[in-house]
Enzyme design. Structure first.
Site, mmCIF file in Angstrom:
data_model
loop_
_atom_site.group_PDB
_atom_site.id
_atom_site.type_symbol
_atom_site.label_atom_id
_atom_site.label_comp_id
_atom_site.label_asym_id
_atom_site.label_seq_id
_atom_site.Cartn_x
_atom_site.Cartn_y
_atom_site.Cartn_z
ATOM 1 N N LYS A 1 40.010 33.923 33.832
ATOM 2 C CA LYS A 1 38.802 33.101 33.919
ATOM 3 C C LYS A 1 39.211 31.711 34.398
ATOM 4 C CE LYS A 1 34.578 31.852 31.401
ATOM 5 N NZ LYS A 1 34.619 30.391 31.673
ATOM 6 N N LYS B 1 35.170 43.071 32.410
ATOM 7 C CA LYS B 1 33.968 43.703 32.978
ATOM 8 C C LYS B 1 34.114 45.218 32.927
ATOM 9 C CE LYS B 1 33.580 40.042 36.432
ATOM 10 N NZ LYS B 1 33.836 39.689 37.842
ATOM 11 N N LYS C 1 37.511 33.713 25.231
ATOM 12 C CA LYS C 1 37.842 32.299 25.416
ATOM 13 C C LYS C 1 39.138 31.960 24.682
ATOM 14 C CE LYS C 1 35.047 29.590 26.728
ATOM 15 N NZ LYS C 1 34.775 28.937 28.022
HETATM 16 N N1 LIG Z 1 36.840 36.881 37.694
HETATM 17 C C1 LIG Z 1 35.673 36.494 37.219
HETATM 18 O O1 LIG Z 1 34.715 37.231 37.113
HETATM 19 C C2 LIG Z 1 35.524 35.066 36.824
HETATM 20 C C3 LIG Z 1 36.617 34.207 36.914
HETATM 21 N N2 LIG Z 1 36.507 32.903 36.566
HETATM 22 C C4 LIG Z 1 35.341 32.399 36.111
HETATM 23 N N3 LIG Z 1 35.293 31.090 35.757
HETATM 24 C C5 LIG Z 1 34.190 33.235 36.006
HETATM 25 C C6 LIG Z 1 32.874 32.884 35.582
HETATM 26 C C7 LIG Z 1 32.022 33.924 35.616
HETATM 27 BR BR1 LIG Z 1 30.177 33.878 35.137
HETATM 28 S S1 LIG Z 1 32.764 35.351 36.172
HETATM 29 C C8 LIG Z 1 34.302 34.555 36.369
#
Ligand SMILES: NC(=O)c1cnc(N)c2cc(Br)sc12
Length: 318
Positions: free
Chosen positions: A115, A286, A310
């Site tokens: 993320k 996901k 987180k």
């Molecule tokens: N790889 C990902 O899906 C991803 C990576 N970095 C982020 N800050 C976010 C935010 C969302 Br909403 S998805 C996602």
């Protein structure tokens, strides 16, 4: 040269320069010395100066284009940019996994991704050309920051296929660029940025693209809002497809067959986080199958088929 020959030469130079740019900024593997890139870019600039009516909006010479704006136009995203529900510990992840398996009535596979701690943006392409880029905003309405995003070299102006699609990604400032920028700001007596996310957001909200162009921003593309004419079955397929198109995707993603593997991936990155040259604030998990994603659907603001684990906030070493 006849005008037709000039047009062909301009197309050839643009194609070669886009490829050189892709090798250097997306693959980090340039195939020619910088001098070769500069020589061809100079040749293209001269031709476009001589034949301005033959210069196209998405020419490699237009990376840092446009005069400073008075303000940013509002734009509506073709599909809403959702936010993610959070998980803070292993039990939250197991609860997420149970809800997902109950929802689809069977086993599921996951994709884990880093993320990125930056600014969520949406990039719109039509027939392979970069048309418009926007901030997430409130998820439905964002701000048009196309000229600033064009200065990010890893954003292709021309895709490797004439695809029409809208992709999502996270624009960010690498840690080294952030430290260098703050050193300069300290020397100049200008207030420093608190973290790379604020620095990236502040850079992309500059009205003058020349300032954004100096901030050495980068992007990882991680999702496609809408793509026409391509059958994609899973999120992992879409990551491969976006990479084929010429986008920079984050290489650390992993397909996990069980929540145990997800937990192992998350624990691994808690340790390895400081080794990255960009900041992350967690892991995105996901459901891989797009059919399963459709089956699970979304709540008002976030998908039921994804969660953001987180990390605890890093202690600030003063
Ligand atoms: N790889 C990902 O899906 C991803 C990576 N970095 C982020 N800050 C976010 C935010 C969302 Br909403 S998805 C996602």
């Amino acid at each position: 040269m006849t005008e037709e020959q000039v047009k062909t030469k301009i197309e050839e130079l643009s194609t070669v320069l886009n490829q050189y740019n892709y090798e250097y900024h997306v693959l980090d593997k340039p195939s020619v010395p910088d001098a070769e890139y500069d020589q061809k870019l100079h040749e293209l600039i001269k031709l476009e100066q001589e034949y301005p009516h033959l210069r196209s909006e998405d020419s490699p010479t237009q990376r840092v284009g446009g005069e400073p704006l008075e303000g940013f136009q509002k734009v509506e995203h073709r599909t809403p940019m959702l936010s993610l529900g959070n998980a803070f510990n292993e039990q939250d992840l197991r609860d997420f996994d149970r809800r997902v398996r109950e929802g689809v009535g069977g086993e599921v596979h996951y994709v884990c991704e880093l993320k990125i701690d930056g600014l969520a943006v949406s990039l719109l392409y039509e027939n392979g050309r970069f048309i418009r880029g926007a901030t997430r905003g409130d998820g439905t309405i964002g701000e048009d920051i196309t000229n600033n995003l064009k200065t990010i070299r890893s954003i292709p102006l021309r895709l490797k296929q004439d695809a029409t699609l809208e992709v999502r990604g996270e624009a960010f400032m690498p840690k080294a660029s952030f430290n260098k920028l703050n050193e300069t700001r300290e020397e100049e007596g200008v207030e420093q940025f608190a973290n790379p996310r604020n620095a990236a957001a502040g850079s992309l909200r500059q009205l003058d693209p020349k300032i954004a162009a100096r901030r050495n921003l980068d992007i990882f593309v991680y999702g496609a809002g809408q793509y026409e004419g391509k059958s994609v079955e899973s999120h992992s397929d879409s990551l491969h497809y976006m990479s084929e198109l010429g986008f920079r995707t984050n290489p650390e993603w992993k397909r996990c067959d069980t929540i145990e593997e997800v937990i192992e991936y998350v624990e691994g990155w808690v340790e390895r986080r400081p080794d990255l040259n960009y900041e992350i604030d967690g892991i995105v998990i996901k459901v891989d199958s797009l059919d399963h994603q459709d089956e699970l659907g979304t709540t008002v603001k976030s998908p039921r088929w994804a969660v953001a684990y987180k990390f605890p906030a890093e202690e600030v070493v003063t």
